[in-house]
Design a protein around this motif. Sequence first.
Motif, short mmCIF file in Angstrom:
data_model
loop_
_atom_site.label_atom_id
_atom_site.label_comp_id
_atom_site.label_asym_id
_atom_site.label_seq_id
_atom_site.Cartn_x
_atom_site.Cartn_y
_atom_site.Cartn_z
N CYS A 1 -0.55 -6.04 5.56
CA CYS A 1 -1.17 -5.07 6.46
C CYS A 1 -1.53 -5.69 7.81
CB CYS A 1 -2.40 -4.44 5.80
SG CYS A 1 -1.97 -3.25 4.51
N ASN A 2 -1.82 -6.98 7.80
CA ASN A 2 -2.13 -7.67 9.07
C ASN A 2 -0.90 -7.96 9.91
OD1 ASN A 2 -4.96 -7.80 8.97
ND2 ASN A 2 -4.84 -9.48 7.50
N VAL A 3 0.28 -7.99 9.29
CA VAL A 3 1.50 -8.32 10.05
C VAL A 3 2.46 -7.14 10.21
CG1 VAL A 3 1.40 -10.78 9.47
CG2 VAL A 3 2.74 -9.24 8.03
N ASP A 4 2.28 -6.08 9.40
CA ASP A 4 3.21 -4.95 9.48
C ASP A 4 2.46 -3.65 9.18
OD1 ASP A 4 5.20 -3.01 9.16
OD2 ASP A 4 6.61 -4.42 8.24
N SER A 5 1.94 -3.02 10.22
CA SER A 5 1.14 -1.81 10.02
C SER A 5 1.96 -0.66 9.45
CB SER A 5 0.47 -1.39 11.34
OG SER A 5 1.44 -1.08 12.30
N GLU A 6 3.24 -0.62 9.74
CA GLU A 6 4.09 0.44 9.18
C GLU A 6 4.20 0.31 7.66
OE1 GLU A 6 8.74 1.67 9.37
OE2 GLU A 6 7.80 1.21 11.29
N ALA A 7 4.40 -0.91 7.17
CA ALA A 7 4.47 -1.14 5.72
C ALA A 7 3.13 -0.82 5.08
CB ALA A 7 4.86 -2.59 5.44
N CYS A 8 2.06 -1.19 5.75
CA CYS A 8 0.71 -0.93 5.25
C CYS A 8 0.46 0.58 5.15
CB CYS A 8 -0.31 -1.58 6.17
SG CYS A 8 -2.00 -1.50 5.56
N ASP A 9 0.80 1.30 6.19
CA ASP A 9 0.61 2.75 6.19
C ASP A 9 1.44 3.42 5.09
OD1 ASP A 9 -1.12 2.54 8.31
OD2 ASP A 9 0.37 3.10 9.83
N GLU A 10 2.65 2.93 4.88
CA GLU A 10 3.51 3.47 3.82
C GLU A 10 2.85 3.33 2.45
OE1 GLU A 10 7.03 4.96 1.95
OE2 GLU A 10 6.59 4.89 4.09
N VAL A 11 2.29 2.16 2.19
CA VAL A 11 1.63 1.90 0.91
C VAL A 11 0.38 2.76 0.76
CG1 VAL A 11 0.33 0.16 -0.38
CG2 VAL A 11 2.57 -0.39 0.55
N LYS A 12 -0.44 2.81 1.79
CA LYS A 12 -1.67 3.59 1.70
C LYS A 12 -1.38 5.07 1.50
CE LYS A 12 -4.72 0.57 4.35
NZ LYS A 12 -5.51 0.45 5.58
N THR A 13 -0.34 5.56 2.16
CA THR A 13 0.00 6.97 2.07
C THR A 13 0.68 7.33 0.76
OG1 THR A 13 0.24 7.09 4.47
CG2 THR A 13 1.30 8.84 3.20
N LEU B 1 8.38 -5.18 -0.20
CA LEU B 1 7.43 -6.11 -0.82
C LEU B 1 6.07 -5.45 -0.98
CD1 LEU B 1 6.61 -8.92 -1.84
CD2 LEU B 1 6.13 -9.54 0.55
N ALA B 2 5.61 -4.78 0.06
CA ALA B 2 4.29 -4.12 0.00
C ALA B 2 4.25 -3.06 -1.09
CB ALA B 2 3.97 -3.49 1.36
N ILE B 3 5.29 -2.28 -1.22
CA ILE B 3 5.35 -1.24 -2.24
C ILE B 3 5.32 -1.85 -3.64
CG2 ILE B 3 6.84 0.53 -3.26
CD1 ILE B 3 7.61 1.25 -0.31
N ALA B 4 6.12 -2.88 -3.86
CA ALA B 4 6.16 -3.53 -5.17
C ALA B 4 4.82 -4.20 -5.49
CB ALA B 4 7.29 -4.55 -5.22
N VAL B 5 4.24 -4.88 -4.52
CA VAL B 5 2.95 -5.54 -4.73
C VAL B 5 1.86 -4.51 -5.04
CG1 VAL B 5 1.11 -6.79 -3.51
CG2 VAL B 5 3.44 -7.65 -3.44
N ALA B 6 1.88 -3.41 -4.32
CA ALA B 6 0.86 -2.37 -4.54
C ALA B 6 0.99 -1.78 -5.94
CB ALA B 6 0.99 -1.28 -3.48
#
Length: 140
Positions: free
Chosen positions: A90-102, A14-19
Motif C-alpha cells: 500500500c505504501n508503494v502502489d496505491s492502485e493495488a492497495c485500493d483494489e484489495v480494500k475494495t 501479490l496484494a490480492i493473494a496476500v490479502a
Amino acid sequence: PESKHEFGHDLKALAIAVAKEGCIDETLSALDAAYKAELIGYALETELESTEYSGIDKYTLVWIQKELNMIAMDESRHSSLAWRTLNWICNVDSEACDEVKTNILNDNKLEQAFHHRFGSADNLQIMQLWREHYLEDCIE
C-alpha cells in the motif's frame, strides 16, 4: 497450504493473494485455534461434562490446548507478516492497495470469509473479537 500464485512484478496480484491467503485466512486460522484453546481451558477449569470435550482425559486436553496455542501463535505470525506485506504494498502502489480494500477486504467479503470458516451466527463473539483485534487497525 502452499501458494500456487505467480506474481512476477505484478504487485496487484501479490496484494490480492496476500490479502486472501495471509490477511484473511491466516488471521482466521489464528483466531480459530486460539478460541478452541480457550474453550478447552474453560472446560478444564469448570470440569463441564456437557461440552464437546467431555470424555477426553485431562492430560490429553492439556496437550491439545498447548498444541492449539502453538498453532495460534504460528498462524498469528503468518498473519502478521501478511499484514506487514500488504502495508508495504500500500505504501508503494496505491492502485493495488485500493483494489484489495475494495474487492477483498470489504465488509461483505470479510463476513463471507468469517461465516465460511466459523459457520452460523452462533459464533458472533468470535466475529466481534476479529473485528476489534484485527480488522479495525489493519484496514484503515
